[in-house]
Scaffold this motif. Structure first.
Motif, PDB file in Angstrom:
ATOM      1  N   ASP A  22       1.938  14.953 -13.105  1.00  0.00           N
ATOM      2  CA  ASP A  22       1.803  13.763 -12.258  1.00  0.00           C
ATOM      3  C   ASP A  22       2.603  12.586 -12.800  1.00  0.00           C
ATOM      4  O   ASP A  22       3.064  11.741 -12.036  1.00  0.00           O
ATOM      5  N   ASP A  23       2.800  12.508 -14.121  1.00  0.00           N
ATOM      6  CA  ASP A  23       3.564  11.403 -14.704  1.00  0.00           C
ATOM      7  C   ASP A  23       5.014  11.427 -14.231  1.00  0.00           C
ATOM      8  O   ASP A  23       5.618  10.380 -13.996  1.00  0.00           O
ATOM      9  N   GLN A  24       5.555  12.632 -14.113  1.00  0.00           N
ATOM     10  CA  GLN A  24       6.942  12.749 -13.657  1.00  0.00           C
ATOM     11  C   GLN A  24       7.064  12.296 -12.197  1.00  0.00           C
ATOM     12  O   GLN A  24       8.017  11.605 -11.828  1.00  0.00           O
ATOM     13  N   ALA A  25       6.107  12.627 -11.375  1.00  0.00           N
ATOM     14  CA  ALA A  25       6.115  12.198  -9.977  1.00  0.00           C
ATOM     15  C   ALA A  25       5.978  10.682  -9.887  1.00  0.00           C
ATOM     16  O   ALA A  25       6.644  10.033  -9.063  1.00  0.00           O
ATOM     17  N   VAL A  26       5.140  10.108 -10.749  1.00  0.00           N
ATOM     18  CA  VAL A  26       4.995   8.653 -10.778  1.00  0.00           C
ATOM     19  C   VAL A  26       6.300   8.007 -11.217  1.00  0.00           C
ATOM     20  O   VAL A  26       6.723   6.988 -10.655  1.00  0.00           O
ATOM     21  N   ASN A  27       6.973   8.588 -12.206  1.00  0.00           N
ATOM     22  CA  ASN A  27       8.246   8.047 -12.664  1.00  0.00           C
ATOM     23  C   ASN A  27       9.308   8.097 -11.564  1.00  0.00           C
ATOM     24  O   ASN A  27      10.096   7.163 -11.412  1.00  0.00           O
ATOM     25  N   ILE A  28       9.342   9.180 -10.813  1.00  0.00           N
ATOM     26  CA  ILE A  28      10.305   9.302  -9.708  1.00  0.00           C
ATOM     27  C   ILE A  28      10.013   8.247  -8.639  1.00  0.00           C
ATOM     28  O   ILE A  28      10.926   7.579  -8.139  1.00  0.00           O
ATOM     29  N   ARG A  29       8.731   8.077  -8.325  1.00  0.00           N
ATOM     30  CA  ARG A  29       8.381   7.040  -7.349  1.00  0.00           C
ATOM     31  C   ARG A  29       8.747   5.650  -7.862  1.00  0.00           C
ATOM     32  O   ARG A  29       9.191   4.790  -7.096  1.00  0.00           O
ATOM     33  N   PHE A  30       8.556   5.427  -9.143  1.00  0.00           N
ATOM     34  CA  PHE A  30       8.903   4.131  -9.735  1.00  0.00           C
ATOM     35  C   PHE A  30      10.404   3.876  -9.648  1.00  0.00           C
ATOM     36  O   PHE A  30      10.829   2.757  -9.338  1.00  0.00           O
ATOM     37  N   VAL A  31      11.214   4.900  -9.909  1.00  0.00           N
ATOM     38  CA  VAL A  31      12.676   4.751  -9.819  1.00  0.00           C
ATOM     39  C   VAL A  31      13.077   4.395  -8.392  1.00  0.00           C
ATOM     40  O   VAL A  31      13.877   3.475  -8.168  1.00  0.00           O
ATOM     41  N   ILE A  32      12.511   5.078  -7.413  1.00  0.00           N
ATOM     42  CA  ILE A  32      12.851   4.815  -6.008  1.00  0.00           C
ATOM     43  C   ILE A  32      12.376   3.424  -5.597  1.00  0.00           C
ATOM     44  O   ILE A  32      13.097   2.670  -4.931  1.00  0.00           O
ATOM     45  N   LEU A  33      11.165   3.040  -6.014  1.00  0.00           N
ATOM     46  CA  LEU A  33      10.649   1.713  -5.689  1.00  0.00           C
ATOM     47  C   LEU A  33      11.507   0.616  -6.332  1.00  0.00           C
ATOM     48  O   LEU A  33      11.822  -0.387  -5.686  1.00  0.00           O
TER      49      LEU A  33
END
Length: 172
Positions: A22-33
């Motif tokens: 889940d941390d990797q998915a959060v990081n990807i969302r953070f990059v896009i945001l």
């Protein structure tokens, strides 16, 4: 579109790490945001840059700030430089308008430009413009005074006859 290659590349790097949590998915969302927020900063920076470009005299300072800050896709350096120059322009704009007003009386222009040329910082240039604008107001008041003085002198010569006529017509 111009931020998409960087965002996709950063997401691809995160996916190549091999982690599946889940941390990797959060990081990807953070990059896009973060890239989406930088698009908003780009729009503000673009508007500020266009306004600074209309007033040409701030462009060398903006260019120097851009050269000093190396372009990085993950930091809003260019946008911040544009906003700083825009804020400086907004600070200078009233003094530019005062200088244009003071230039209306042509004999003030050489003295004001000489003072601007000899001033060594922005504060001194602003005080020169304000001083000459105040002198402009004094000159305008002098011109109004001269016109009013002519009216008063012209009417005082006929004041005696006017008072006699008023007394003759209106007796109490």
């Amino acid at each position: 579109l111009y931020r998409a290659p960087y965002a996709l590349g950063k997401c691809w790097e995160l996916l190549r790490d091999g982690r599946d949590d889940d941390d990797q998915a959060v990081n990807i969302r953070f990059v896009i945001l973060f890239q989406a927020l930088l698009i908003m900063a780009d729009l503000v920076g673009l508007v500020c840059t266009v306004i600074v470009a209309v007033f040409v005299y701030r462009l060398p300072a903006l260019w120097a700030m851009w050269k000093e800050n190396k372009p990085q896709w993950d930091k809003p350096d260019f946008q911040l430089c544009s906003v700083i120059q825009f804020a400086s322009l907004m600070l200078d704009l009233p003094f530019i308008l005062l200088g244009l007003v003071a230039s209306a009386i042509l004999w003030r222009v050489p003295f004001m430009y000489r003072g601007l040329y000899l001033a060594d910082n922005a504060s001194a240039r602003r005080s020169v413009v304000v001083r000459h604008c105040c002198w402009f107001l004094v000159d305008v008041l002098d011109a109004v005074f001269l016109v009013l003085f002519a009216v008063i002198v012209g009417t005082c010569m006929r004041a005696g006859r006017l008072l006699r006529d008023i007394k003759a017509d209106y007796t109490w």
